[in-house]
Design a protein around this motif. Sequence first.
Motif, PDB file in Angstrom:
ATOM      1  N   ASN A  69      53.035 102.266 -44.250  1.00  0.00           N
ATOM      2  CA  ASN A  69      53.516 103.310 -43.958  1.00  0.00           C
ATOM      3  C   ASN A  69      55.086 103.337 -44.601  1.00  0.00           C
ATOM      4  OD1 ASN A  69      52.123 103.714 -41.002  1.00  0.00           O
ATOM      5  ND2 ASN A  69      52.206 105.405 -42.073  1.00  0.00           N
ATOM      6  N   GLU A  74      57.946 109.744 -45.850  1.00  0.00           N
ATOM      7  CA  GLU A  74      57.304 110.556 -44.772  1.00  0.00           C
ATOM      8  C   GLU A  74      58.107 111.607 -44.287  1.00  0.00           C
ATOM      9  OE1 GLU A  74      54.880 108.339 -42.090  1.00  0.00           O
ATOM     10  OE2 GLU A  74      53.956 107.132 -43.851  1.00  0.00           O
ATOM     11  N   LYS A  78      58.117 115.608 -44.797  1.00  0.00           N
ATOM     12  CA  LYS A  78      58.283 116.510 -43.683  1.00  0.00           C
ATOM     13  C   LYS A  78      59.204 117.450 -43.644  1.00  0.00           C
ATOM     14  CE  LYS A  78      57.712 116.202 -38.747  1.00  0.00           C
ATOM     15  NZ  LYS A  78      58.345 115.359 -37.600  1.00  0.00           N
ATOM     16  N   LEU A  86      52.328 114.930 -47.563  1.00  0.00           N
ATOM     17  CA  LEU A  86      52.564 114.079 -46.344  1.00  0.00           C
ATOM     18  C   LEU A  86      51.155 113.854 -45.822  1.00  0.00           C
ATOM     19  CD1 LEU A  86      54.589 112.997 -44.037  1.00  0.00           C
ATOM     20  CD2 LEU A  86      54.308 115.221 -42.966  1.00  0.00           C
ATOM     21  N   LYS A  87      50.380 114.771 -45.902  1.00  0.00           N
ATOM     22  CA  LYS A  87      48.802 114.242 -45.136  1.00  0.00           C
ATOM     23  C   LYS A  87      48.069 113.242 -46.161  1.00  0.00           C
ATOM     24  CE  LYS A  87      44.831 116.661 -43.949  1.00  0.00           C
ATOM     25  NZ  LYS A  87      43.576 116.496 -44.980  1.00  0.00           N
ATOM     26  N   LYS A  90      49.939 109.808 -45.599  1.00  0.00           N
ATOM     27  CA  LYS A  90      49.448 109.128 -44.562  1.00  0.00           C
ATOM     28  C   LYS A  90      47.892 108.714 -44.384  1.00  0.00           C
ATOM     29  CE  LYS A  90      52.658 111.015 -40.895  1.00  0.00           C
ATOM     30  NZ  LYS A  90      52.795 111.993 -39.804  1.00  0.00           N
ATOM     31  N   GLU A  91      47.325 109.530 -45.236  1.00  0.00           N
ATOM     32  CA  GLU A  91      45.524 109.140 -45.051  1.00  0.00           C
ATOM     33  C   GLU A  91      45.533 107.777 -46.027  1.00  0.00           C
ATOM     34  OE1 GLU A  91      43.626 113.593 -44.712  1.00  0.00           O
ATOM     35  OE2 GLU A  91      43.602 112.437 -46.779  1.00  0.00           O
TER      36      GLU A  91
END
Length: 289
Positions: A69, A74, A78, A86-87, A90-91
């Motif tokens: 992370n 992030e 956001k 962002l998705k 994170k994935e």
Amino acid sequence: MKIRKAVFPVAGLGVRFIPATKFMPKEMLPIVDKPIVQYAVEEAFDAGIEEIIFVNSERKKGLEKHFKNDPELEKFLKDKGKHDLLKQVKEIVPKHGKIKFVIQDQPLGLGHAIWCAKDIVGNEPFAVILADDVIQNKVSALSQMVEQFNEFKSSIIAAMEVEKNQTNKYGILDFKDKGTDIFKIKGMVEKPSPDKAPSNFAVVGRYILTPEIFDFLEKKKIGAGGEIQLTDAIAELLDIQSVYGYKFKGTRFDCGDKAGYQMANLAFTMERPELKDKMLKFIKKIIDQ
Ligand code: UTP
């Protein structure tokens, strides 16, 4: 006998890709917009792998950050309302425990790198992915191999045909009959000259191995190029079990090689509808010049 673990040896120096790889791990070079290694990680999870074990070196630690992370990035995405990005960011980070890292202190060879993962792999069959061998196909090469393993329950090596004058660049398989796409092998030779090559079937960077391989890697026998070779350990494994070659479906790109890497970029760009037309127009223009 499910294949749950995959070893990713990434501790090599990548000298064929200098200067790009002086600081940057070659596995972090992008194909279109995704690092090479991420294609391989996605391939592994898609094939049902539950745990990936990277064999890394101290000098390539940057690669590990890609799978962790990044709170600052992030937060930025956001705050800016960039929810799609962002998705995506994170994935990339797998759930806790799905990726582990071990260090190979010195680049003593691919066989040695795999041996470094012995304690984490334990006593079960496992996959090996050489991330810089990128294979493009709808059903991934590793998924195809897992399917074959479920039937044959023995070690399997991905293979492809190469030009006869290229055998000195690959591990080459020796076999009796090659009736179908999966065939029992008799032996393997590392980088033989064309006149000494037992066939033109080359080993590609996808393997499924049973844990007995560690008994042979343990000997740390020095092979071709002064390195501890996986090929030599597999040649010994043949004395105690059937090992199969598997001619996978798909196109393989050697992304550790400058030309192979450019070809991969072109092929993967063509799969992207938002880029394809632009690229075709450009190719046509330079061909017509
Ligand atoms: P390569 O033969 O492609 O070597 O290794 P390399 O060092 O990465 O690249 P060049 O030839 O110098 O350009 C095959 C795979 O084995 C890993 C590499 O990272 C690559 O994924 N490897 C190789 C190790 O992890 N450790 C080693 O000691 C040698």
